[in-house]
Design a protein around this motif. Structure first.
Motif, PDB file in Angstrom:
ATOM      1  N   GLU A  83       0.810  -1.223   0.000  1.00 28.94           N
ATOM      2  CA  GLU A  83       0.000   0.000   0.000  1.00 28.94           C
ATOM      3  C   GLU A  83       0.845   1.276   0.000  1.00 28.94           C
ATOM      4  OE1 GLU A  83      -3.257  -0.002  -0.472  1.00 28.94           O
ATOM      5  OE2 GLU A  83      -3.077  -2.170  -0.623  1.00 28.94           O
ATOM      6  N   ILE A  84       2.155   1.130   0.145  1.00 32.05           N
ATOM      7  CA  ILE A  84       3.043   2.296   0.208  1.00 32.05           C
ATOM      8  C   ILE A  84       3.381   2.766  -1.198  1.00 32.05           C
ATOM      9  CG2 ILE A  84       5.311   3.127   0.940  1.00 32.05           C
ATOM     10  CD1 ILE A  84       5.134   0.969   3.188  1.00 32.05           C
ATOM     11  N   ASP A  85       3.176   4.048  -1.422  1.00 32.44           N
ATOM     12  CA  ASP A  85       3.522   4.653  -2.701  1.00 32.44           C
ATOM     13  C   ASP A  85       4.992   5.051  -2.721  1.00 32.44           C
ATOM     14  OD1 ASP A  85       3.127   5.798  -5.281  1.00 32.44           O
ATOM     15  OD2 ASP A  85       2.918   7.768  -4.357  1.00 32.44           O
ATOM     16  N   GLU A  86       5.446   5.683  -1.627  1.00 30.26           N
ATOM     17  CA  GLU A  86       6.823   6.156  -1.558  1.00 30.26           C
ATOM     18  C   GLU A  86       7.273   6.269  -0.107  1.00 30.26           C
ATOM     19  OE1 GLU A  86       9.429  10.077  -2.974  1.00 30.26           O
ATOM     20  OE2 GLU A  86       7.271  10.037  -3.306  1.00 30.26           O
ATOM     21  N   ILE A  87       8.475   5.771   0.180  1.00 29.09           N
ATOM     22  CA  ILE A  87       9.095   5.968   1.493  1.00 29.09           C
ATOM     23  C   ILE A  87      10.066   7.123   1.359  1.00 29.09           C
ATOM     24  CG2 ILE A  87      10.579   5.001   3.288  1.00 29.09           C
ATOM     25  CD1 ILE A  87       9.422   2.246   2.587  1.00 29.09           C
ATOM     26  N   LEU A  88       9.826   8.183   2.122  1.00 26.74           N
ATOM     27  CA  LEU A  88      10.666   9.375   2.060  1.00 26.74           C
ATOM     28  C   LEU A  88      11.873   9.261   2.981  1.00 26.74           C
ATOM     29  CD1 LEU A  88       7.757  11.954   2.131  1.00 26.74           C
ATOM     30  CD2 LEU A  88       8.937  11.040   0.131  1.00 26.74           C
ATOM     31  N   VAL A  89      11.677   8.635   4.135  1.00 30.56           N
ATOM     32  CA  VAL A  89      12.739   8.468   5.130  1.00 30.56           C
ATOM     33  C   VAL A  89      12.507   7.144   5.839  1.00 30.56           C
ATOM     34  CG1 VAL A  89      13.593   9.299   7.371  1.00 30.56           C
ATOM     35  CG2 VAL A  89      13.094  10.920   5.580  1.00 30.56           C
ATOM     36  N   GLY A  90      13.576   6.451   6.144  1.00 28.59           N
ATOM     37  CA  GLY A  90      13.498   5.245   6.946  1.00 28.59           C
ATOM     38  C   GLY A  90      14.831   5.021   7.627  1.00 28.59           C
ATOM     39  N   GLN A  91      14.860   5.211   8.944  1.00 30.69           N
ATOM     40  CA  GLN A  91      16.125   5.064   9.685  1.00 30.69           C
ATOM     41  C   GLN A  91      15.850   4.678  11.131  1.00 30.69           C
ATOM     42  OE1 GLN A  91      19.144   8.098   9.578  1.00 30.69           O
ATOM     43  NE2 GLN A  91      18.341   8.929   7.669  1.00 30.69           N
ATOM     44  N   TYR A  92      16.916   4.192  11.778  1.00 28.31           N
ATOM     45  CA  TYR A  92      16.883   3.957  13.220  1.00 28.31           C
ATOM     46  C   TYR A  92      17.242   5.257  13.927  1.00 28.31           C
ATOM     47  CZ  TYR A  92      17.118  -1.073  12.234  1.00 28.31           C
ATOM     48  OH  TYR A  92      16.874  -2.336  11.787  1.00 28.31           O
ATOM     49  N   PHE A  93      16.586   5.511  15.055  1.00 32.77           N
ATOM     50  CA  PHE A  93      16.874   6.691  15.862  1.00 32.77           C
ATOM     51  C   PHE A  93      17.000   6.278  17.321  1.00 32.77           C
ATOM     52  CE2 PHE A  93      14.748   8.288  12.138  1.00 32.77           C
ATOM     53  CZ  PHE A  93      15.340   9.504  11.880  1.00 32.77           C
ATOM     54  N   ALA A  94      17.783   7.029  18.064  1.00 35.29           N
ATOM     55  CA  ALA A  94      17.935   6.858  19.514  1.00 35.29           C
ATOM     56  C   ALA A  94      17.900   8.258  20.127  1.00 35.29           C
ATOM     57  CB  ALA A  94      19.253   6.166  19.844  1.00 35.29           C
ATOM     58  N   PRO A  95      17.636   8.346  21.433  1.00 34.67           N
ATOM     59  CA  PRO A  95      17.624   9.661  22.059  1.00 34.67           C
ATOM     60  C   PRO A  95      18.929  10.406  21.810  1.00 34.67           C
ATOM     61  CG  PRO A  95      16.761   8.034  23.559  1.00 34.67           C
ATOM     62  CD  PRO A  95      17.329   7.286  22.384  1.00 34.67           C
ATOM     63  N   HIS A  96      18.813  11.672  21.509  1.00 33.32           N
ATOM     64  CA  HIS A  96      19.985  12.510  21.272  1.00 33.32           C
ATOM     65  C   HIS A  96      20.580  12.950  22.614  1.00 33.32           C
ATOM     66  CE1 HIS A  96      22.657  15.442  19.564  1.00 33.32           C
ATOM     67  NE2 HIS A  96      22.112  16.395  20.319  1.00 33.32           N
ATOM     68  N   VAL A  97      21.871  12.809  22.740  1.00 31.32           N
ATOM     69  CA  VAL A  97      22.568  13.261  23.934  1.00 31.32           C
ATOM     70  C   VAL A  97      23.556  14.334  23.494  1.00 31.32           C
ATOM     71  CG1 VAL A  97      24.044  12.587  25.854  1.00 31.32           C
ATOM     72  CG2 VAL A  97      22.332  10.990  24.982  1.00 31.32           C
ATOM     73  N   ALA A  98      23.327  15.562  23.916  1.00 31.59           N
ATOM     74  CA  ALA A  98      24.202  16.687  23.527  1.00 31.59           C
ATOM     75  C   ALA A  98      25.536  16.593  24.239  1.00 31.59           C
ATOM     76  CB  ALA A  98      23.525  18.011  23.859  1.00 31.59           C
ATOM     77  N   ASN A  99      26.608  16.843  23.514  1.00 29.93           N
ATOM     78  CA  ASN A  99      27.955  16.889  24.077  1.00 29.93           C
ATOM     79  C   ASN A  99      28.360  15.615  24.816  1.00 29.93           C
ATOM     80  OD1 ASN A  99      28.261  19.554  23.137  1.00 29.93           O
ATOM     81  ND2 ASN A  99      27.146  20.303  24.927  1.00 29.93           N
ATOM     82  N   GLY A 100      27.847  14.483  24.367  1.00 26.55           N
ATOM     83  CA  GLY A 100      28.247  13.210  24.954  1.00 26.55           C
ATOM     84  C   GLY A 100      27.747  12.984  26.367  1.00 26.55           C
ATOM     85  N   GLU A 101      26.803  13.782  26.837  1.00 26.15           N
ATOM     86  CA  GLU A 101      26.293  13.646  28.216  1.00 26.15           C
ATOM     87  C   GLU A 101      25.452  12.405  28.372  1.00 26.15           C
ATOM     88  OE1 GLU A 101      24.269  17.256  29.177  1.00 26.15           O
ATOM     89  OE2 GLU A 101      26.017  18.457  28.747  1.00 26.15           O
TER      90      GLU A 101
END
Length: 101
Positions: A83-101
């Protein structure tokens, strides 16, 4: 362990047909041990094409990498992929930690 979120932003061929197929696929995929959740968001702008964000969560990267590829092999989820016409983005994500904190 860092929880992994897999996000796909896509256009559907037929929004109404995708609704029913998505729910069958959701029940099937969420039944797999290691799939924490599947949420769906839809864009709201009446002036732009309707987009959907399909968001899957897994307890960690190892589980995500093991389970995600099976999505295309399961009959219920395979029907959703059709049913998908187009996938614009597909990626793994994790919480962003600024400055390696």
């Amino acid at each position: 362990m860092v929880q992994i979120t897999e996000i796909f932003v896509m256009k559907m061929k037929d929004v109404q047909r995708a609704e029913a197929v998505r729910e069958t696929a959701r029940r099937d995929f969420e039944g797999i041990d290691g799939v924490t959740a599947w949420k769906t968001y839809a864009s709201t702008s009446p002036d732009k094409p309707k987009l959907f964000a399909e968001i899957f969560t897994f307890p960690d990267m190892e589980t995500a990498k093991a389970i995600s590829p099976t999505f295309a092999d399961r009959p219920a989820t395979k029907a959703f992929l059709e049913e998908i016409d187009e996938i614009l983005v597909g990626q793994y994500f994790a919480p962003h930690v600024a400055n390696g904190e």
